[in-house]
Design a protein around this motif. Sequence first.
Motif, PDB file in Angstrom:
ATOM      1  N   GLY A  97      33.999  42.034   3.214  1.00  0.00           N
ATOM      2  CA  GLY A  97      33.315  43.305   3.419  1.00  0.00           C
ATOM      3  C   GLY A  97      31.936  43.185   4.022  1.00  0.00           C
ATOM      4  N   SER A  98      31.371  41.975   4.000  1.00  0.00           N
ATOM      5  CA  SER A  98      30.091  41.664   4.656  1.00  0.00           C
ATOM      6  C   SER A  98      28.883  42.358   4.042  1.00  0.00           C
ATOM      7  CB  SER A  98      30.162  41.994   6.166  1.00  0.00           C
ATOM      8  OG  SER A  98      31.254  41.341   6.774  1.00  0.00           O
ATOM      9  N   ASP A  99      29.042  43.016   2.891  1.00  0.00           N
ATOM     10  CA  ASP A  99      27.908  43.693   2.267  1.00  0.00           C
ATOM     11  C   ASP A  99      26.787  42.725   1.891  1.00  0.00           C
ATOM     12  OD1 ASP A  99      29.283  46.036   2.499  1.00  0.00           O
ATOM     13  OD2 ASP A  99      29.795  46.224   0.382  1.00  0.00           O
ATOM     14  N   GLN A 100      27.164  41.482   1.546  1.00  0.00           N
ATOM     15  CA  GLN A 100      26.147  40.523   1.110  1.00  0.00           C
ATOM     16  C   GLN A 100      25.120  40.204   2.190  1.00  0.00           C
ATOM     17  OE1 GLN A 100      29.668  38.295  -0.054  1.00  0.00           O
ATOM     18  NE2 GLN A 100      28.332  37.189  -1.461  1.00  0.00           N
ATOM     19  N   LEU A 101      25.488  40.428   3.431  1.00  0.00           N
ATOM     20  CA  LEU A 101      24.567  40.113   4.514  1.00  0.00           C
ATOM     21  C   LEU A 101      23.342  41.020   4.514  1.00  0.00           C
ATOM     22  CD1 LEU A 101      27.003  39.426   7.481  1.00  0.00           C
ATOM     23  CD2 LEU A 101      26.276  37.911   5.640  1.00  0.00           C
ATOM     24  N   MET A 102      23.387  42.103   3.751  1.00  0.00           N
ATOM     25  CA  MET A 102      22.268  43.044   3.708  1.00  0.00           C
ATOM     26  C   MET A 102      21.363  42.817   2.504  1.00  0.00           C
ATOM     27  SD  MET A 102      22.611  44.455   6.484  1.00  0.00           S
ATOM     28  CE  MET A 102      21.181  45.514   6.256  1.00  0.00           C
ATOM     29  N   GLN A 103      21.589  41.732   1.761  1.00  0.00           N
ATOM     30  CA  GLN A 103      20.715  41.416   0.635  1.00  0.00           C
ATOM     31  C   GLN A 103      19.302  41.060   1.130  1.00  0.00           C
ATOM     32  OE1 GLN A 103      22.383  38.334  -1.817  1.00  0.00           O
ATOM     33  NE2 GLN A 103      24.335  39.391  -2.097  1.00  0.00           N
ATOM     34  N   LYS A 125      15.218  39.475  -0.333  1.00  0.00           N
ATOM     35  CA  LYS A 125      14.441  38.826  -1.389  1.00  0.00           C
ATOM     36  C   LYS A 125      12.959  38.966  -1.057  1.00  0.00           C
ATOM     37  CE  LYS A 125      17.639  35.322  -3.187  1.00  0.00           C
ATOM     38  NZ  LYS A 125      17.681  35.881  -4.534  1.00  0.00           N
ATOM     39  N   GLU A 126      12.153  39.167  -2.088  1.00  0.00           N
ATOM     40  CA  GLU A 126      10.711  39.216  -1.911  1.00  0.00           C
ATOM     41  C   GLU A 126      10.132  37.808  -2.052  1.00  0.00           C
ATOM     42  OE1 GLU A 126       8.754  41.851  -1.106  1.00  0.00           O
ATOM     43  OE2 GLU A 126      10.617  42.987  -0.820  1.00  0.00           O
ATOM     44  N   VAL A 127       9.454  37.332  -1.030  1.00  0.00           N
ATOM     45  CA  VAL A 127       8.845  36.001  -1.045  1.00  0.00           C
ATOM     46  C   VAL A 127       7.374  36.157  -0.683  1.00  0.00           C
ATOM     47  CG1 VAL A 127       8.886  33.669  -0.094  1.00  0.00           C
ATOM     48  CG2 VAL A 127      11.027  34.940  -0.357  1.00  0.00           C
ATOM     49  N   GLY A 128       6.501  35.968  -1.669  1.00  0.00           N
ATOM     50  CA  GLY A 128       5.068  36.117  -1.429  1.00  0.00           C
ATOM     51  C   GLY A 128       4.688  37.491  -0.950  1.00  0.00           C
ATOM     52  N   GLY A 129       5.360  38.507  -1.468  1.00  0.00           N
ATOM     53  CA  GLY A 129       5.071  39.876  -1.074  1.00  0.00           C
ATOM     54  C   GLY A 129       5.685  40.295   0.247  1.00  0.00           C
ATOM     55  N   VAL A 130       6.446  39.391   0.873  1.00  0.00           N
ATOM     56  CA  VAL A 130       7.103  39.699   2.147  1.00  0.00           C
ATOM     57  C   VAL A 130       8.611  39.778   1.925  1.00  0.00           C
ATOM     58  CG1 VAL A 130       7.522  38.893   4.509  1.00  0.00           C
ATOM     59  CG2 VAL A 130       5.301  38.520   3.443  1.00  0.00           C
ATOM     60  N   THR A 131       9.237  40.787   2.500  1.00  0.00           N
ATOM     61  CA  THR A 131      10.680  40.951   2.355  1.00  0.00           C
ATOM     62  C   THR A 131      11.413  40.032   3.321  1.00  0.00           C
ATOM     63  OG1 THR A 131      10.433  43.254   1.679  1.00  0.00           O
ATOM     64  CG2 THR A 131      12.604  42.565   2.478  1.00  0.00           C
ATOM     65  N   HIS A 132      12.233  39.151   2.785  1.00  0.00           N
ATOM     66  CA  HIS A 132      13.069  38.268   3.598  1.00  0.00           C
ATOM     67  C   HIS A 132      14.504  38.780   3.576  1.00  0.00           C
ATOM     68  CE1 HIS A 132      10.446  34.375   3.754  1.00  0.00           C
ATOM     69  NE2 HIS A 132       9.775  35.458   4.090  1.00  0.00           N
ATOM     70  N   VAL A 133      15.195  38.613   4.707  1.00  0.00           N
ATOM     71  CA  VAL A 133      16.586  39.043   4.820  1.00  0.00           C
ATOM     72  C   VAL A 133      17.476  37.825   5.027  1.00  0.00           C
ATOM     73  CG1 VAL A 133      15.862  41.245   5.823  1.00  0.00           C
ATOM     74  CG2 VAL A 133      16.487  39.346   7.337  1.00  0.00           C
ATOM     75  N   VAL A 134      18.783  38.028   4.976  1.00  0.00           N
ATOM     76  CA  VAL A 134      19.726  36.954   5.272  1.00  0.00           C
ATOM     77  C   VAL A 134      19.701  36.711   6.777  1.00  0.00           C
ATOM     78  CG1 VAL A 134      22.109  36.154   5.076  1.00  0.00           C
ATOM     79  CG2 VAL A 134      21.168  37.698   3.345  1.00  0.00           C
ATOM     80  N   VAL A 135      19.293  35.496   7.167  1.00  0.00           N
ATOM     81  CA  VAL A 135      19.176  35.180   8.587  1.00  0.00           C
ATOM     82  C   VAL A 135      20.209  34.124   8.969  1.00  0.00           C
ATOM     83  CG1 VAL A 135      16.736  35.776   8.739  1.00  0.00           C
ATOM     84  CG2 VAL A 135      17.397  33.443   8.129  1.00  0.00           C
ATOM     85  N   TRP A 136      20.447  34.030  10.283  1.00  0.00           N
ATOM     86  CA  TRP A 136      21.412  33.050  10.794  1.00  0.00           C
ATOM     87  C   TRP A 136      20.678  31.783  11.206  1.00  0.00           C
ATOM     88  CZ3 TRP A 136      26.234  32.204  10.153  1.00  0.00           C
ATOM     89  CH2 TRP A 136      26.890  31.272  10.953  1.00  0.00           C
ATOM     90  N   GLY A 137      20.787  30.751  10.392  1.00  0.00           N
ATOM     91  CA  GLY A 137      20.165  29.468  10.691  1.00  0.00           C
ATOM     92  C   GLY A 137      18.672  29.580  10.871  1.00  0.00           C
ATOM     93  N   THR A 138      18.189  28.946  11.926  1.00  0.00           N
ATOM     94  CA  THR A 138      16.752  28.940  12.212  1.00  0.00           C
ATOM     95  C   THR A 138      16.395  29.904  13.336  1.00  0.00           C
ATOM     96  OG1 THR A 138      17.025  27.110  13.787  1.00  0.00           O
ATOM     97  CG2 THR A 138      16.561  26.534  11.492  1.00  0.00           C
ATOM     98  N   THR A 139      17.311  30.793  13.686  1.00  0.00           N
ATOM     99  CA  THR A 139      17.090  31.680  14.831  1.00  0.00           C
ATOM    100  C   THR A 139      16.157  32.843  14.521  1.00  0.00           C
ATOM    101  OG1 THR A 139      19.005  33.065  14.285  1.00  0.00           O
ATOM    102  CG2 THR A 139      19.389  31.148  15.724  1.00  0.00           C
ATOM    103  N   GLY A 140      16.009  33.195  13.239  1.00  0.00           N
ATOM    104  CA  GLY A 140      15.260  34.389  12.879  1.00  0.00           C
ATOM    105  C   GLY A 140      16.033  35.666  13.134  1.00  0.00           C
ATOM    106  N   ILE A 141      17.331  35.538  13.409  1.00  0.00           N
ATOM    107  CA  ILE A 141      18.191  36.700  13.651  1.00  0.00           C
ATOM    108  C   ILE A 141      18.876  37.076  12.343  1.00  0.00           C
ATOM    109  CG2 ILE A 141      20.229  37.533  14.896  1.00  0.00           C
ATOM    110  CD1 ILE A 141      19.543  35.401  17.033  1.00  0.00           C
ATOM    111  N   PRO A 142      18.805  38.333  11.908  1.00  0.00           N
ATOM    112  CA  PRO A 142      19.540  38.730  10.713  1.00  0.00           C
ATOM    113  C   PRO A 142      21.023  38.402  10.860  1.00  0.00           C
ATOM    114  CG  PRO A 142      18.022  40.462  11.376  1.00  0.00           C
ATOM    115  CD  PRO A 142      18.017  39.440  12.478  1.00  0.00           C
TER     116      PRO A 142
END
Length: 444
Positions: A97-103, A105-122
């Motif tokens: 269903g791919s819903d997990q890709l929209m999770q 996390k807060e890291v140092g007050g910054v919202t991080h998303v699920v990214v693809w490798g080191t590309t910085g692409i969600p």
Amino acid sequence: MTVALPDTVFGSIDSGNTAWVIMSAALVLLMTPALAFFYGGLTRAKSVLNMMMMSFGALGVVTIVYILWGFSMSFGNTLTGTGDIGGIFSNPFALFGSDQLMQTKEVGGVTHVVVWGTTGIPAIVFLAFQLTFAVITVALISGAIAERVKFSTWLLFSGLFATIVYFPLAHMVWGGGILSGSEDGIAAMMFGSTDGAANVAPIDFAGGTVVHINAGMAGLVLALIVGKRKGFGKTAFRPHNIPFVMLGAALLWFGWFGFNAGSELGADATAGLVWVNTSVATAAAMIGWLAVEWFRDGRPTSVGAASGVVAGLVAITPACAALTPIGSIALGLVAGALAAVAISLKYKFGFDDSLDVVGVHLVAGLWGTVGIGLLAKDSGVLYGHDFRQLAVQTVVALTALAFTAVLTAIIAFALKPLGWRVDDEAEFVGIDASEHAESAYETA
């Protein structure tokens, strides 16, 4: 059962790369309606709507199954870290269903998303991009069985082929499977050392094996199993709308920049090289095809120019980041000439590949994949390197051929009880009327 994502897959977004891949995904999505015009123009007037609907039907079915389990089967192991099944596919339920890709996390007050490798692409953007590849691969197959197949059976085939053939092959080549450059991949198997094999990892930048060899081989298998159109070899099946063909080819060429340059997953110099190589190889292939027509038939044709464009696009797809522009011109010239000669094989061997999927996609896809071993700047034989890249490319191409042939045949025979063919009267009157109760052109 879905699998929890590790913290390592969360990161910040690179807006430039993300924007480029979103745009590339839109360009590749355009290619399926473009293919509908290209194929639709090549058929007879009484079959054009069905032909176009086969592309749109694939777009509908494959989009849904890709979101549900296709991305998980192709790339799920990369995000979940759970490994794969025999190097062939990932767990289809790990990211169901791919819903997990929209999770987030807060890291140092910054919202991080699920990214693809080191590309910085969600990861959800990478999914969107890869979804469009799956769609057009299935749509390409339809040209081999034009004007004679039940639409319902085609829709079932689309979902089954995507699941059983495309998703595993995408994982094998791009997802770290046995045809990739992984430490358990084909190069390491052939040469015995991952260190020694590192510079001869298989190269398929944007889909020579996964898309074109795959679609071309599947088209050949279906053409043999489904059988010929009534009158094949006796009746002239002329294109009914050549401007449609030219329009479709133009839109395919436009969309293909997303297909190839987008596969860099970044707006950088490599993407620029890929853009240039895609352009010059395609232009050269068109010239190569027209040269064969001019020599063989005495006239260059519009359909030949459009077909040469597609042959060049197919051939450069796996090679576009590995060649120089000069190498790309050579690859394209040979691709256009080879495909122009190959389309006559269906008459010699008696199979009805209606719109030359085999001659264009299989032949040009094979040449583009194997030609890397000759023309790759950093590993090709013609640049003074040893034979290893050529050997790896050949083995990967042959493996993809066998994999697709066997599994497509199994699917095709499994669907036979449901019926592949429309009846003889429907085929004679026109499949548009029998399958869709419509006609493309009103003459009254």
